[in-house]
Design a protein around this motif. Structure first.
Motif, PDB file in Angstrom:
ATOM      1  N   ASP B  92       0.797  -1.195   0.000  1.00 40.72           N
ATOM      2  CA  ASP B  92       0.000   0.000   0.000  1.00 40.72           C
ATOM      3  C   ASP B  92       0.834   1.251   0.000  1.00 40.72           C
ATOM      4  N   SER B  93       0.756   1.932  -1.089  1.00 45.80           N
ATOM      5  CA  SER B  93       1.617   3.089  -1.224  1.00 45.80           C
ATOM      6  C   SER B  93       1.200   4.243  -0.317  1.00 45.80           C
ATOM      7  N   ALA B  94       0.030   4.135   0.289  1.00 48.47           N
ATOM      8  CA  ALA B  94      -0.380   5.213   1.194  1.00 48.47           C
ATOM      9  C   ALA B  94       0.305   5.100   2.545  1.00 48.47           C
ATOM     10  N   GLY B 129       2.781  12.304  -4.068  1.00 47.12           N
ATOM     11  CA  GLY B 129       2.622  11.484  -5.267  1.00 47.12           C
ATOM     12  C   GLY B 129       1.428  11.930  -6.092  1.00 47.12           C
ATOM     13  N   GLU B 130       1.127  11.125  -7.066  1.00 50.47           N
ATOM     14  CA  GLU B 130       0.026  11.427  -7.978  1.00 50.47           C
ATOM     15  C   GLU B 130      -1.237  10.697  -7.537  1.00 50.47           C
ATOM     16  N   ILE B 131      -2.343  11.129  -8.070  1.00 50.30           N
ATOM     17  CA  ILE B 131      -3.568  10.346  -7.895  1.00 50.30           C
ATOM     18  C   ILE B 131      -3.414   9.082  -8.728  1.00 50.30           C
ATOM     19  N   SER B 132      -3.687   7.966  -8.137  1.00 51.52           N
ATOM     20  CA  SER B 132      -3.438   6.722  -8.870  1.00 51.52           C
ATOM     21  C   SER B 132      -4.613   5.759  -8.756  1.00 51.52           C
ATOM     22  N   GLU B 133      -4.571   4.774  -9.610  1.00 48.52           N
ATOM     23  CA  GLU B 133      -5.529   3.688  -9.488  1.00 48.52           C
ATOM     24  C   GLU B 133      -5.294   3.050  -8.136  1.00 48.52           C
ATOM     25  N   GLY B 134      -6.364   2.800  -7.438  1.00 52.26           N
ATOM     26  CA  GLY B 134      -6.189   2.278  -6.088  1.00 52.26           C
ATOM     27  C   GLY B 134      -5.643   0.868  -6.049  1.00 52.26           C
ATOM     28  N   GLU B 135      -4.791   0.638  -5.077  1.00 49.86           N
ATOM     29  CA  GLU B 135      -4.344  -0.713  -4.769  1.00 49.86           C
ATOM     30  C   GLU B 135      -4.798  -1.003  -3.349  1.00 49.86           C
ATOM     31  N   GLY B 140      -9.799  -0.984  -7.244  1.00 52.64           N
ATOM     32  CA  GLY B 140     -10.990  -0.692  -8.037  1.00 52.64           C
ATOM     33  C   GLY B 140     -11.371   0.774  -8.019  1.00 52.64           C
ATOM     34  N   GLY B 141     -10.721   1.534  -7.165  1.00 54.10           N
ATOM     35  CA  GLY B 141     -11.020   2.962  -7.094  1.00 54.10           C
ATOM     36  C   GLY B 141      -9.790   3.786  -7.409  1.00 54.10           C
ATOM     37  N   ARG B 142      -9.790   5.030  -6.980  1.00 49.54           N
ATOM     38  CA  ARG B 142      -8.640   5.899  -7.176  1.00 49.54           C
ATOM     39  C   ARG B 142      -8.315   6.534  -5.834  1.00 49.54           C
ATOM     40  N   VAL B 143      -7.048   6.875  -5.679  1.00 49.06           N
ATOM     41  CA  VAL B 143      -6.644   7.447  -4.399  1.00 49.06           C
ATOM     42  C   VAL B 143      -5.500   8.441  -4.593  1.00 49.06           C
ATOM     43  N   GLY B 144      -5.558   9.489  -3.817  1.00 45.31           N
ATOM     44  CA  GLY B 144      -4.460  10.451  -3.762  1.00 45.31           C
ATOM     45  C   GLY B 144      -4.151  10.724  -2.308  1.00 45.31           C
TER      46      GLY B 144
END
Lengths: 169, 169
Positions: B92-94, B129-135, B140-144
């Motif tokens: 999880d990159s967050a 970072g950038e807004i990315s496709e969620g992992e 299934g979503g997007r996250v920033g």
């Protein structure tokens, strides 16, 4: 290794009670710790950043406005239906070491702190300190803390219902 | 100190800003990061410690059950009306650096990630970072993400509505 397992083994204090008491939690609140005296700034920031609303504040019962130490100890901000606590790290014993910054705690409110802590300890959490009269965010209430096996500190407190009084001395 | 304040100065109030878009947040979720492969254990623990209910889980789209790496990446647990995310730190990159343990992140859900991040950054937060496709939790979503001036990381994501699909490969 054990044929008779009636009560929790290794990890925790088992206070005999074989009958688990059901604990009801009435609120879950992330708590952000900020440097001493930064609670006001932080609330202002969260208002502009996320549009939060300040719904409650706890001021220090013994400090006066002209003292060097901050008067505002903790504030509750509301975002949708959620509440987040913003607390001064200097006066809050729940703050984990090096809590400033990403040091977050999750607060659980319940009327029955003892049962909640016992249950958590039985499950493998470690009680941190004694249940005490609340300071800071919990002024007027009581609070106890447990650290879970994953390092997260959970503050278990009575609801902050009596806060509006905010004693001023 | 300032006669013309059109846009955010250093770290403070920017209420004058040109037509701020109103961002609506639909959920606030504390997110607990646990060591890789410990998500299941942690959920089991929180069930016994706090009586939570597991309401959702995200499994890795590309791993199989017999692989060494964990299949369960993130779970949502419910405590009263609140939701807490329990996530595997490995994927999880967050996760903030050294996020295991007391490394918590607060997730805010909104349909308009861009506007939410812009508003936060204008107020003094720093985009990470950038807004990315969620992992992981946001599969299934997007996250920033933004880090606020107090060191707290806020994950701003679209609601996890489409998670039930949990792709299995």
């Amino acid at each position: 290794m054990a044929t008779e397992v009636t009560d929790g083994p290794a990890a925790g204090e088992t206070n005999g009670a074989a009958v688990e008491k059901t604990v009801t939690f009435t609120a879950v609140k992330p708590q952000v710790f900020v440097e001493s005296s930064k609670v006001s700034d932080a609330v202002a920031f969260y208002k502009s950043a996320f549009g939060v609303e300040e719904v409650n504040r706890v001021t220090h019962p013994k400090r006066k406005a002209d003292q060097e130490l901050p008067l505002l100890l903790s504030a509750e901000i509301k975002l949708g239906s959620s509440t987040i606590l913003i607390s001064d790290v200097s006066d809050d014993s729940a703050a984990p070491p090096k809590a400033v910054g990403s040091g977050l705690v999750i607060c659980l409110e319940t009327e029955d702190i003892e049962a909640a802590i016992n249950t958590a300890v039985k499950a493998g959490a470690v009680a941190e300190g004694e249940i005490s009269e609340g300071e800071g965010a919990w002024f007027g209430g009581r609070v106890g803390k447990v650290k879970d096996p994953y390092g997260v500190v959970w503050a278990i407190s009575t609801p902050a219902a009596k806060k509006e009084g905010n004693v001023e001395a």
